[in-house]
Design an enzyme around this catalytic site. Structure first.
Site, PDB file in Angstrom:
ATOM      1  N   LYS A  50       0.841  -1.207   0.000  1.00  0.00           N
ATOM      2  CA  LYS A  50       0.000   0.000   0.000  1.00  0.00           C
ATOM      3  C   LYS A  50       0.875   1.256   0.000  1.00  0.00           C
ATOM      4  O   LYS A  50       2.079   1.177   0.307  1.00  0.00           O
ATOM      5  CB  LYS A  50      -0.906  -0.016   1.230  1.00  0.00           C
ATOM      6  CG  LYS A  50      -0.169  -0.028   2.558  1.00  0.00           C
ATOM      7  CD  LYS A  50      -1.106  -0.357   3.723  1.00  0.00           C
ATOM      8  CE  LYS A  50      -0.351  -0.330   5.050  1.00  0.00           C
ATOM      9  NZ  LYS A  50      -1.185  -0.797   6.167  1.00  0.00           N
ATOM     10  N   ARG A 144     -11.243  -0.325  14.269  1.00  0.00           N
ATOM     11  CA  ARG A 144     -10.988   0.530  13.117  1.00  0.00           C
ATOM     12  C   ARG A 144     -11.906   0.008  12.022  1.00  0.00           C
ATOM     13  O   ARG A 144     -13.014   0.493  11.868  1.00  0.00           O
ATOM     14  CB  ARG A 144      -9.500   0.478  12.748  1.00  0.00           C
ATOM     15  CG  ARG A 144      -9.026   1.651  11.944  1.00  0.00           C
ATOM     16  CD  ARG A 144      -7.526   1.644  11.743  1.00  0.00           C
ATOM     17  NE  ARG A 144      -7.031   0.445  11.071  1.00  0.00           N
ATOM     18  CZ  ARG A 144      -5.778   0.290  10.651  1.00  0.00           C
ATOM     19  NH1 ARG A 144      -4.882   1.247  10.828  1.00  0.00           N
ATOM     20  NH2 ARG A 144      -5.398  -0.817  10.052  1.00  0.00           N
ATOM     21  N   TYR A 266      16.103  30.333   8.987  1.00  0.00           N
ATOM     22  CA  TYR A 266      14.866  31.021   9.358  1.00  0.00           C
ATOM     23  C   TYR A 266      14.743  31.174  10.868  1.00  0.00           C
ATOM     24  O   TYR A 266      15.092  30.262  11.626  1.00  0.00           O
ATOM     25  CB  TYR A 266      13.655  30.229   8.873  1.00  0.00           C
ATOM     26  CG  TYR A 266      13.346  30.396   7.407  1.00  0.00           C
ATOM     27  CD1 TYR A 266      13.086  31.659   6.875  1.00  0.00           C
ATOM     28  CD2 TYR A 266      13.279  29.293   6.575  1.00  0.00           C
ATOM     29  CE1 TYR A 266      12.788  31.809   5.537  1.00  0.00           C
ATOM     30  CE2 TYR A 266      12.974  29.427   5.230  1.00  0.00           C
ATOM     31  CZ  TYR A 266      12.729  30.691   4.712  1.00  0.00           C
ATOM     32  OH  TYR A 266      12.425  30.839   3.390  1.00  0.00           O
ATOM     33  N   MET A 325      11.991  24.390   3.258  1.00  0.00           N
ATOM     34  CA  MET A 325      11.274  23.583   2.272  1.00  0.00           C
ATOM     35  C   MET A 325      12.211  22.817   1.345  1.00  0.00           C
ATOM     36  O   MET A 325      12.031  21.629   1.096  1.00  0.00           O
ATOM     37  CB  MET A 325      10.344  24.477   1.438  1.00  0.00           C
ATOM     38  CG  MET A 325       9.484  23.696   0.463  1.00  0.00           C
ATOM     39  SD  MET A 325       8.570  24.737  -0.679  1.00  0.00           S
ATOM     40  CE  MET A 325       7.415  25.552   0.411  1.00  0.00           C
TER      41      MET A 325
HETATM   42  C1  LIG Z   1      -0.503  -1.718   6.857  1.00  0.00           C
HETATM   43  C2  LIG Z   1      -1.141  -2.972   7.246  1.00  0.00           C
HETATM   44  C3  LIG Z   1      -0.389  -4.153   7.333  1.00  0.00           C
HETATM   45  C4  LIG Z   1       1.119  -4.160   7.247  1.00  0.00           C
HETATM   46  O1  LIG Z   1       1.602  -3.731   8.497  1.00  0.00           O
HETATM   47  P1  LIG Z   1       3.161  -3.575   8.805  1.00  0.00           P
HETATM   48  O2  LIG Z   1       3.192  -3.125  10.214  1.00  0.00           O
HETATM   49  O3  LIG Z   1       3.669  -2.539   7.865  1.00  0.00           O
HETATM   50  O4  LIG Z   1       3.794  -4.889   8.588  1.00  0.00           O
HETATM   51  C5  LIG Z   1      -1.054  -5.328   7.555  1.00  0.00           C
HETATM   52  N1  LIG Z   1      -2.400  -5.353   7.700  1.00  0.00           N
HETATM   53  C6  LIG Z   1      -3.154  -4.237   7.658  1.00  0.00           C
HETATM   54  C7  LIG Z   1      -4.625  -4.332   7.851  1.00  0.00           C
HETATM   55  C8  LIG Z   1      -2.556  -3.008   7.448  1.00  0.00           C
HETATM   56  O5  LIG Z   1      -3.300  -1.906   7.420  1.00  0.00           O
END
Ligand SMILES: *Cc1c(COP(=O)(O)O)cnc(C)c1O
Length: 384
Positions: A50, A144, A266, A325
């Site tokens: 992801k 969640r 800055y 930046m």
């Molecule tokens: C992001 C995620 C993972 C992976 O988790 P890591 O801690 O990066 O290994 C697995 N399952 C779900 C539902 C997630 O949202």
């Protein structure tokens, strides 16, 4: 025509540009996946890709892991799943955030498997899924996403509904796996086992990277490692066994001399207490080198904490003043002149500065650093 000219004008050769660079070691990535696969015992090790594979690039990451034998990929969004599907026509692609009405068609056409996390999503998949596979997400304590226990029970008691959504996997997610001694882990495990018993024969998936490290009880049919593949820490307060995958470097634009008593950057907050050699680097918070990485002594660090460190050829150098930046300044006074003469690049994180050390200096976690790198980097992929 004009647009096209403008587009190609931005495609500089790396030698002409002051852009920062990312070097991504695909061999280390594959090594880390094999390590998590071995840790997963008899379970199938999937890969979570992801957020553009945690900022590293979905396409090269999926390509390398597919070639290494990974057959299941998890994304968060449908757009990411489509990119995985293009690279890996035969992989099992699962979308954690599921489907909405507008994406059901894409899912069925491209054999992308949605995770169904609510009664409403289940009803929608029944109507639009056409019997294509799905994953059912049950909540075991995270609050969640996922069906509540009573909802899962009702689903398991309704063979007609269950048949219509064609579930191929039951999943849940751990809230505290990064803290191995947290009692919540066992509570969630027991709840998941009980829930899985209501869905006999259904494949099960529970552990993220940290969950895999909790041991065989947590592995079930398929594991879902993410962060560990990319080399960052999954479990708190233990040495990180993963190989670093990403190196981020910024080009040194100039090394300037500043006098004792002068200020830098800055806000003019950082007062130099000695004659200082300052490396001015091309890269800043727009490149995910967070403003919270700023040097010790600025208002941002009222708590007195140390600032972030960069590195030149293995020499650790502190950030001076506020990160801006596009530019960040480092104190290189103590680096031998010959090293400065020979090096154009300063490591923001990588082999010398672990990504998690930088994350801690910024008050965040490696996950957030990697996924906020921005798109100005030149990316170089090695190995694989
Ligand atoms: C992001 C995620 C993972 C992976 O988790 P890591 O801690 O990066 O290994 C697995 N399952 C779900 C539902 C997630 O949202």
């Amino acid at each position: 025509m004009l647009l096209q000219a403008r587009y190609s004008a931005t495609t500089f050769s790396k030698y002409m540009s002051t852009a920062p660079r990312l070097t991504i070691d695909l061999s280390a990535l594959v090594h880390n996946w094999r390590f998590m696969k071995q840790k997963s015992g008899n379970a199938e090790a999937a890969a979570v890709v992801k957020a553009d594979a945690y900022g590293l690039g979905i396409e090269p990451v999926v390509d390398a892991l597919s070639k290494a034998g990974c057959k299941t990929f998890f994304t968060a969004m449908m757009e990411e799943a489509i990119r995985v599907r293009k690279i890996s026509p035969d992989a099992r692609v699962i979308v954690l955030n599921g489907v909405v009405a507008e994406t059901t068609k894409t899912a069925t056409e491209q054999s992308i498997i949605p995770v169904l996390s609510s009664i409403e999503q289940i009803a929608m998949w029944k109507e639009h899924g056409g019997g294509h596979p799905s994953v059912v997400h049950v909540d075991t304590g995270m609050n969640r996403l996922g069906l509540r226990m009573q909802e899962a029970e009702a689903l398991s008691a309704n063979p007609e509904l269950l048949g219509s959504i064609n579930p191929v996997m039951l999943m849940s997610h751990l809230a505290c796996a990064d803290e191995p001694n947290d009692p919540k882990n066992i509570q969630q495990l027991e709840t998941f086992i009980q829930t899985a018993e209501q869905f006999p024969g259904l494949s099960t998936c529970f552990a993220n990277s940290a969950g895999i490290m909790l041991g065989a009880d947590y592995h079930f049919s398929t594991t879902r490692p993410g962060i560990a593949l990319y080399g960052a820490e999954a479990v708190n307060n233990v040495p990180n066994p993963m190989k670093p995958v990403v190196t981020a470097e910024a080009r040194i634009l100039q090394i300037r001399r500043a006098e004792k008593g002068e200020t830098i950057g800055y806000g003019a907050e950082q007062h130099l207490d000695r004659e200082t050699k300052v490396a001015v680097c091309s890269g800043g918070y727009a490149d995910g080198y967070h403003r919270s990485a700023s040097g010790a002594g600025v208002t941002l660090r009222k708590d007195g904490s140390a600032g972030a460190m960069g590195a030149i050829a293995g020499h650790r150098v502190p950030v001076l003043g506020r990160v801006s930046m596009d530019l960040t300044t480092f104190d290189v006074t103590d680096v031998p002149q010959q090293v400065l003469d020979e090096n154009q690049w300063l490591e923001l994180f990588g082999n010398t500065i672990p990504v998690d050390d930088l994350a801690r200096a910024c008050g965040t976690i490696g996950y957030e650093l990697l996924t906020s790198l921005g798109n100005r980097y030149h990316r170089e992929y090695r190995g694989g």
